[in-house]
Design a protein around this motif. Sequence first.
Motif, mmCIF file in Angstrom:
data_model
loop_
_atom_site.group_PDB
_atom_site.id
_atom_site.type_symbol
_atom_site.label_atom_id
_atom_site.label_comp_id
_atom_site.label_asym_id
_atom_site.label_seq_id
_atom_site.Cartn_x
_atom_site.Cartn_y
_atom_site.Cartn_z
ATOM 1 N N ALA A 7 16.201 4.526 3.254
ATOM 2 C CA ALA A 7 16.897 5.725 3.734
ATOM 3 C C ALA A 7 16.657 5.926 5.229
ATOM 4 O O ALA A 7 17.593 6.233 5.980
ATOM 5 N N CYS A 8 15.422 5.724 5.672
ATOM 6 C CA CYS A 8 15.104 5.885 7.090
ATOM 7 C C CYS A 8 15.761 4.789 7.930
ATOM 8 O O CYS A 8 16.193 5.026 9.058
ATOM 9 N N ARG A 9 15.827 3.589 7.381
ATOM 10 C CA ARG A 9 16.462 2.477 8.111
ATOM 11 C C ARG A 9 17.959 2.735 8.276
ATOM 12 O O ARG A 9 18.510 2.551 9.369
ATOM 13 N N TYR A 10 18.608 3.178 7.202
ATOM 14 C CA TYR A 10 20.033 3.490 7.287
ATOM 15 C C TYR A 10 20.295 4.698 8.177
ATOM 16 O O TYR A 10 21.407 4.863 8.702
ATOM 17 N N ALA A 11 19.284 5.567 8.342
ATOM 18 C CA ALA A 11 19.428 6.747 9.198
ATOM 19 C C ALA A 11 19.094 6.437 10.658
ATOM 20 O O ALA A 11 18.946 7.349 11.470
ATOM 21 N N SER A 12 18.954 5.153 10.981
ATOM 22 C CA SER A 12 18.767 4.671 12.362
ATOM 23 C C SER A 12 17.433 5.070 12.971
ATOM 24 O O SER A 12 17.347 5.390 14.161
ATOM 25 N N ALA A 13 16.361 5.058 12.163
ATOM 26 C CA ALA A 13 15.026 5.259 12.727
ATOM 27 C C ALA A 13 14.694 4.114 13.671
ATOM 28 O O ALA A 13 15.117 2.975 13.453
ATOM 29 N N ASN A 14 13.929 4.405 14.717
ATOM 30 C CA ASN A 14 13.556 3.368 15.673
ATOM 31 C C ASN A 14 12.589 2.370 15.038
ATOM 32 O O ASN A 14 12.819 1.159 15.070
ATOM 33 N N THR A 15 11.488 2.885 14.462
ATOM 34 C CA THR A 15 10.537 2.045 13.724
ATOM 35 C C THR A 15 10.120 2.776 12.450
ATOM 36 O O THR A 15 10.165 4.006 12.380
ATOM 37 N N ILE A 16 9.695 2.004 11.449
ATOM 38 C CA ILE A 16 9.243 2.573 10.174
ATOM 39 C C ILE A 16 7.888 1.964 9.843
ATOM 40 O O ILE A 16 7.756 0.742 9.712
ATOM 41 N N THR A 17 6.876 2.823 9.709
ATOM 42 C CA THR A 17 5.532 2.381 9.342
ATOM 43 C C THR A 17 5.192 2.934 7.973
ATOM 44 O O THR A 17 5.290 4.143 7.738
ATOM 45 N N ALA A 18 4.813 2.064 7.061
ATOM 46 C CA ALA A 18 4.373 2.489 5.734
ATOM 47 C C ALA A 18 2.876 2.759 5.784
ATOM 48 O O ALA A 18 2.080 1.841 5.977
ATOM 49 N N VAL A 19 2.503 4.031 5.642
ATOM 50 C CA VAL A 19 1.088 4.427 5.630
ATOM 51 C C VAL A 19 0.658 4.466 4.169
ATOM 52 O O VAL A 19 0.997 5.380 3.426
ATOM 53 N N MET A 20 -0.107 3.458 3.763
ATOM 54 C CA MET A 20 -0.477 3.278 2.358
ATOM 55 C C MET A 20 -2.002 3.280 2.250
ATOM 56 O O MET A 20 -2.630 2.218 2.328
ATOM 57 N N PRO A 21 -2.625 4.452 2.094
ATOM 58 C CA PRO A 21 -4.091 4.515 2.024
ATOM 59 C C PRO A 21 -4.680 3.545 1.002
ATOM 60 O O PRO A 21 -5.693 2.901 1.276
ATOM 61 N N LEU A 22 -4.072 3.460 -0.174
ATOM 62 C CA LEU A 22 -4.450 2.437 -1.159
ATOM 63 C C LEU A 22 -3.238 1.549 -1.397
ATOM 64 O O LEU A 22 -2.185 2.027 -1.820
ATOM 65 N N PHE A 23 -3.401 0.260 -1.104
ATOM 66 C CA PHE A 23 -2.285 -0.670 -1.239
ATOM 67 C C PHE A 23 -2.116 -1.076 -2.707
ATOM 68 O O PHE A 23 -3.087 -1.507 -3.350
ATOM 69 N N PRO A 24 -0.917 -0.944 -3.269
ATOM 70 C CA PRO A 24 -0.717 -1.266 -4.689
ATOM 71 C C PRO A 24 -0.809 -2.760 -4.972
ATOM 72 O O PRO A 24 -0.456 -3.582 -4.138
ATOM 73 N N TYR A 25 -1.299 -3.094 -6.147
ATOM 74 C CA TYR A 25 -1.419 -4.472 -6.625
ATOM 75 C C TYR A 25 -2.337 -5.328 -5.746
ATOM 76 O O TYR A 25 -2.236 -6.549 -5.752
ATOM 77 N N SER A 26 -3.237 -4.682 -4.994
ATOM 78 C CA SER A 26 -4.072 -5.445 -4.056
ATOM 79 C C SER A 26 -5.058 -6.370 -4.759
ATOM 80 O O SER A 26 -5.526 -7.348 -4.172
ATOM 81 N N ARG A 27 -5.382 -6.087 -6.024
ATOM 82 C CA ARG A 27 -6.318 -6.964 -6.741
ATOM 83 C C ARG A 27 -5.634 -8.190 -7.320
ATOM 84 O O ARG A 27 -6.305 -9.138 -7.737
ATOM 85 N N GLN A 28 -4.313 -8.194 -7.349
ATOM 86 C CA GLN A 28 -3.573 -9.365 -7.824
ATOM 87 C C GLN A 28 -3.203 -10.227 -6.609
ATOM 88 O O GLN A 28 -2.039 -10.355 -6.242
ATOM 89 N N ASP A 29 -4.242 -10.787 -5.988
ATOM 90 C CA ASP A 29 -4.068 -11.495 -4.719
ATOM 91 C C ASP A 29 -4.263 -13.001 -4.831
ATOM 92 O O ASP A 29 -4.299 -13.702 -3.827
ATOM 93 N N LYS A 30 -4.414 -13.499 -6.051
ATOM 94 C CA LYS A 30 -4.602 -14.946 -6.232
ATOM 95 C C LYS A 30 -4.217 -15.324 -7.663
ATOM 96 O O LYS A 30 -4.060 -14.459 -8.532
ATOM 97 N N MET A 31 -4.081 -16.620 -7.889
ATOM 98 C CA MET A 31 -3.759 -17.128 -9.214
ATOM 99 C C MET A 31 -5.037 -17.618 -9.891
ATOM 100 O O MET A 31 -5.613 -18.622 -9.471
ATOM 101 N N ASP A 32 -5.487 -16.881 -10.896
ATOM 102 C CA ASP A 32 -6.640 -17.350 -11.663
ATOM 103 C C ASP A 32 -6.248 -18.487 -12.606
ATOM 104 O O ASP A 32 -7.101 -19.227 -13.077
ATOM 105 N N SER A 33 -4.954 -18.564 -12.902
ATOM 106 C CA SER A 33 -4.419 -19.691 -13.668
ATOM 107 C C SER A 33 -2.990 -19.933 -13.197
ATOM 108 O O SER A 33 -2.394 -19.077 -12.535
ATOM 109 N N TRP A 34 -2.429 -21.078 -13.541
ATOM 110 C CA TRP A 34 -1.091 -21.419 -13.042
ATOM 111 C C TRP A 34 0.004 -20.582 -13.683
ATOM 112 O O TRP A 34 1.162 -20.633 -13.260
#
Length: 369
Positions: free
Chosen positions: A76-103
Motif C-alpha cells: 500500500a505504501c509503495r503504491y502510494a509513492s512513498a520514497n522509502t519503506i523500512t520494515a521495523v520488525m522487533p522480532l523477526f518471524p520464522y527466524s529459527r527456521q534458518d537452516k535445513m536439518d534434513s533435506w
Amino acid sequence: MHRLVVVSGSSHCDFADVVAESLGLSLHPVLRAKFPNGEIQFELLESVRGADVYIVQTSCEPVNDMLMELLVMVQACRYASANTITAVMPLFPYSRQDKMDSWKQPITAKLVANMLSVAGVNRVLTMQLHNAQLQGFFDIPCDNLQSDIAIESWIKRFIPDYTELVIVGADKGAVKTATHISHKLGTHVALFHKQRRVASQVHDMILVGNVRDKVVVVVDDLADTSNTLCLAAERLNEAGAARIYAVVTHGVFSGQAQQKLSESLFELVVCTNTVPQPAEVAQNPKFHIIDVSNIFAKCIWNMHDSTSVENAFRSESSLLNWRLSHKKDADSVSKSFMEEEGDRFSENERCTNQKSTQTIKKYEKGQEN
C-alpha cells in the motif's frame, strides 16, 4: 530531508505509539480491518507520497496474519509513492527456521526475506536475530540491533554487586551475547551445551563453568516453551548457584511457559517489550519487562538522518533515554520538506508559464501569417 512517517500494524500498537512519540510524531492514520471472509483490509487515510515510511510490525500470534498484514501495508505504501519503506520488525518471524536439518525441510526465514523484498521493503530493522547470519538472506540492508546494552543497564540497576555474578549462555547461540555482556560488566561467563532429540524439546543440558555460591544470570535470545530455561535453572541449582535470574530478548512464552517460569527456581524472569505481553505476565511480580522502544526510535532517526546506526550504541544513557526534541528538530524537518515542495512547485509553475507563453506566441505568429 524527506518527511518521516511511522505506520503501525496490529501486532504491537503500544510499542509503535511509544516509538512515534519518542520521534515527536503521531502514528500515521490508517484503516486496519478484516473482510467477512478473513482477508486483510488496509488503507492509508493520509498521503505518504515522497515520505520515508517506517512500518512497525513484530511477530506474535497469529504469526501468519501479522506477516501477511505487513506485506499488505508495504505494498500500500509503495503504491502510494512513498520514497522509502523500512520494515521495523522487533522480532523477526520464522527466524529459527534458518537452516535445513534434513533435506525435506524448507529454509523459511529466507522465504520471508524474499517476500519482504518483493513486496517493496527497502530496509529491515530488527533486534537480536536468532542467528546473525540471517542478514545474509536479504538482498536489501538489514540492521540487526543488539539488546545487550539494555540488558547490561538492567543488571547494573537491579542486581547488587553485579561484578561478582556469572553470565551464563543458555546454549551455544547465546554464548556470544553472554561473553559480550560479561566483558562489559567485568564478570565471569559460563555456558550450557544443549542436546535435543526433537525440536522444542531439550533432552539434556551440560553446564560448562563454575557457578557455586554465585549469583547467575542466564541469557538467551528467545523464550518460547521455556523448557530450556527451566531445565537450565535446575542444573544451576544442582551446581550450587546462590540466586538465578533469566534474561531473554524476546518473551514469546507459548503454551504453559508462563506457569512453568512462575513455578521455576528463577528469582526473576526478564524480557524486553519486542513482543506484546498479556496482563498475566505484565502484572506478575516474577516477570520484569525492559523497554527498548527508545533504541528503535533513535536508530530510526539516525537512519532517516543518514547517520550511522552504530553510533547510537556508543552511549548507554543517551540511547536508553533518547527523545527527539521535536519542537526544534521535527519542525525543522517539516520546514525543510515544505520548502523543498514549495521550490519544486515554483519551478513547475515557472516552466508551465514559460511553455504557455511560447505556445501563445507561436499561435499569434501563425495567425499573422
